[in-house]
Every structure is written in structure tokens, then in C-alpha cells.
Design an enzyme around this catalytic site. Structure first.
Site, PDB file in Angstrom:
ATOM      1  N   GLY A  19      19.161  55.161  -1.786  1.00 57.26           N
ATOM      2  CA  GLY A  19      17.994  56.025  -1.996  1.00 57.26           C
ATOM      3  C   GLY A  19      17.489  56.011  -3.420  1.00 57.26           C
ATOM      4  N   ALA A  70      13.138  47.971  -7.235  1.00 58.64           N
ATOM      5  CA  ALA A  70      13.363  47.703  -8.663  1.00 58.64           C
ATOM      6  C   ALA A  70      13.692  46.229  -8.880  1.00 58.64           C
ATOM      7  CB  ALA A  70      14.497  48.587  -9.188  1.00 58.64           C
ATOM      8  N   ASP A 127       8.151  54.235  -3.203  1.00 61.01           N
ATOM      9  CA  ASP A 127       9.177  53.615  -4.065  1.00 61.01           C
ATOM     10  C   ASP A 127       8.557  52.613  -5.033  1.00 61.01           C
ATOM     11  OD1 ASP A 127      10.996  55.016  -2.544  1.00 61.01           O
ATOM     12  OD2 ASP A 127      12.360  53.326  -2.274  1.00 61.01           O
TER      13      ASP A 127
END
Ligand code: PMV
Length: 310
Positions: free
Chosen positions: A101, A107, A148
Site C-alpha cells: 500500500g 514509484a 498512486d
């Protein structure tokens, strides 16, 4: 040459964000995915050190043959910068735990895309990069909301509504989050699919839960912008109760949330897809270390303290 991208946490609104409700997401800049780039004499290689894997890429591979998310990232980046594949070795390392999470996939994709662009001497603008990472996210999550990739690419607190321009949040009073890992993986694709089934089968009940989570995010934004941390803590607690109702909590997450509240946190909730992964506890500078220690004693496998400020 180095390119990197941060981890993220979702403060409020996960799952509801898939249905057009707002979410608040924050970068965690102390945890990063990094790509180191060095010239190579024998073509392109991406070494994924944490997984002991090598990603190869052949220029002109047809899109159908691109099997891994990272190959997709490379392909989309080369298209965006309009350059041939650079002759480099890229070393990818990440501090961000996988499937917890914290946005590890987004990333890594962001760092790799930045690295490819840097290797060919181009700086990708954030909007194009965001689009590339969103495409890669579809590999991991199926139908991601886009929260995200957005918070990770822009690396600033965001108030996010699917398909809308990002809104910034003014943080009136800095606050601290203790992020604690259950050590269990968080299967986001699965939990998102399960919530969809609930919402489809019982729209009256679960549709209302989703809307109420949206209202919590609206309130949380106002509380952050006023610096009302007590109110924000209550909002996080309420958000956790609704996430439990959506069946995305777990015994371990509930246990850590309880432990954080007993240790004096202003509020606590699971963060991200749930069923495992991380929870967050809201606190101030003075109490952060004590809460982190209590969470560790309660069984958290990894605890991070992060300051959230403008
Ligand atoms: O990647 P995670 O586990 O932080 O989950 C993302 C948040 C969800 O709202 C559950 C899914 C989404 O696409 O927004």
C-alpha cells in the site's frame, strides 16, 4: 546519473476514489525507488537488484509482446521522448516494501521512466510521466483510480478526484504519521474487485458507504487546512470503520489500529488497498516515537515516522 521517486500513503478515501469520490494522498519522500544509470558497451539492461532480475528490452518489440510492466514503461517513455533505446545499464533499487500500500509499483515505474529520459538527455514533463506511470499501474491493479501515480509523480500532497485536475492541499499545521506494516501482503487488485462486487450487489448500502468515505475526505481536507488535528484524527477513525465495512481490513490491521489509539494516537486507519499492508497513525512530534515503539511491540514488522508539512 540517478533518477528516483518516493513512496506514498493514502490519508483518506482509498477504494471510494475508484468510484469518483475524492482521496487525499501524501508522498513519503524518505522511502524511495532509485535508478542509477551507467554507460554500457553491450546494449541496454535494467537490473532489478531487489528481485535479482534483469529486464531486457529490444527496440521495436511490438506492443503485444511487451509482457512486463517495466518493459511497458520503457516502451512508453521512448515513444514520449521520441529517442532510440539508450546504451546504458540501469540499476534499480527500492526501499519501498512491495505490495504493502506504499505505491512501490508506481514509484519504480516513475524512477525507471525518469531514468530512461535522463539517459537520452530529455526531461519528461510531469503530465506525460503521470500518463506513462498510470498505464503501467494498469498492469498491477487492473482498473486503478490514478491516485498512486499522481501523488508519486508530483511528489506533493494531493486532493485527488479521478479524471479531474489535481488540487493542492495547504497544510496549516505540520503533523506526523507513524506508518506500520502488518507484514502481510496487500492484494489491491483482489480487494478492489471484491469491493466492486459488494457495490454492484448491494448498491444501497455500499454505495452509501462509498459516499460517506467521500464526505470524510472533504471534511479531512478542511481540517488539514485549518490545522485541526483532533478533528482530523476522528475523521481517520471513522474512515477506518467504513473500510472495515467494505471488508478490506484484517485482524492484523485492526489490532495495530487499536494499539495506536491506546498509545495515544489522534486517529488511525488502514492505508491503501488493505487486507494487509500498512496502517497509519496520526500524531504530533512529541508522541511519534512512543507510538512507533508501541506499534512495534504490537507486532508491526516495519515502522516509519514521517512528517507531513507544506
Ligand atoms: O496501491 P494501494 O494498495 O495503495 O491502493 C490504491 C488505492 C485504491 O483506492 C484501493 C485503489 C485505486 O486504484 O485507487
Amino acid at each position: 546519473m540517478i533518477a528516483s521517486a518516493p513512496a506514498k500513503i493514502i490519508l483518506t478515501g482509498e477504494h471510494a476514489v475508484v468510484y469518483g469520490q475524492p482521496a487525499i494522498a501524501l508522498p513519503v519522500s524518505s522511502l524511495r525507488a532509485r535508478v542509477e544509470i551507467e554507460p554500457s558497451k553491450d546494449g541496454f539492461r535494467l537490473l532489478v537488484h531487489d528481485l535479482r532480475q534483469t529486464v531486457h528490452y529490444v527496440q521495436h518489440t511490438t506492443k503485444d509482446a511487451l509482457v512486463s510492466p517495466l518493459q511497458r514503461v520503457i516502451s512508453l517513455t521512448l515513444d514520449a521522448v521520441n529517442r532510440p533505446l539508450p546504451e546504458v545499464t540501469m540499476h534499480l533499487r527500492s526501499d519501498i516494501p512491495i505490495a504493502s500500500g506504499l505505491g512501490s509499483g508506481a514509484a519504480i515505474a516513475t524512477a525507471v521512466s525518469r531514468g530512461i529520459a535522463a539517459a537520452v538527455g530529455v526531461t519528461l514533463d510531469s503530465d506525460s510521466l503521470n500518463q506513462i506511470v498510470f498505464e503501467a499501474e494498469k498492469f498491477h491493479h487492473g482498473t486503478p483510480s490514478g491516485v498512486d501515480n499522481t501523488v508519486i509523480v508530483y511528489e506533493r500532497p494531493v486532493y485527488f478526484i479521478r479524471g479531474k485536475p489535481i488540487e493542492n492541499i495547504k497544510i496549516a499545521v505540520p503533523f506526523y504519521l507513524v506508518i506500520a506494516d502488518t507484514g502481510q501482503p496487500s492484494p489491491t487488485r483482489l480487494s478492489v474487485a471484491d469491493v466492486r462486487e459488494l457495490v454492484n450487489n448491494e448498491p444501497d448500502h455500499y454505495g452509501t458507504v462509498v459516499e460517506r468515505i467521500g464526505s470524510i475526505t472533504v471534511a479531512a481536507r478542511a481540517l488539514i487546512e485549518r490545522g485541526d488535528l483532533i478533528g482530523l484524527g476522528k475523521a481517520l477513525n471513522q474512515n477506518h470503520i467504513y473500510l472495515r465495512d467494505l471488508t478490506v481490513s484484517s485482524e492484523e490491521l485492526d489490532y495495530l489500529v487499536e494499539a495506536a489509539l491506546e498509545a495515544g494516537a489522534l486517529g488511525a486507519k488502514l492505508s491503501g488497498g488493505g487486507r494487509g499492508g500498512n496502517m497509519i497513525a496520526l500524531t504530533t512530534h512529541e508522541h511519534a516515537v512512543e507510538i512507533a515503539e508501541k506499534l512495534q511491540t504490537a507486532g508491526a514488522t516495519r515502522v516509519i515516522i514521517t512528517e507531513i508539512s507544506q
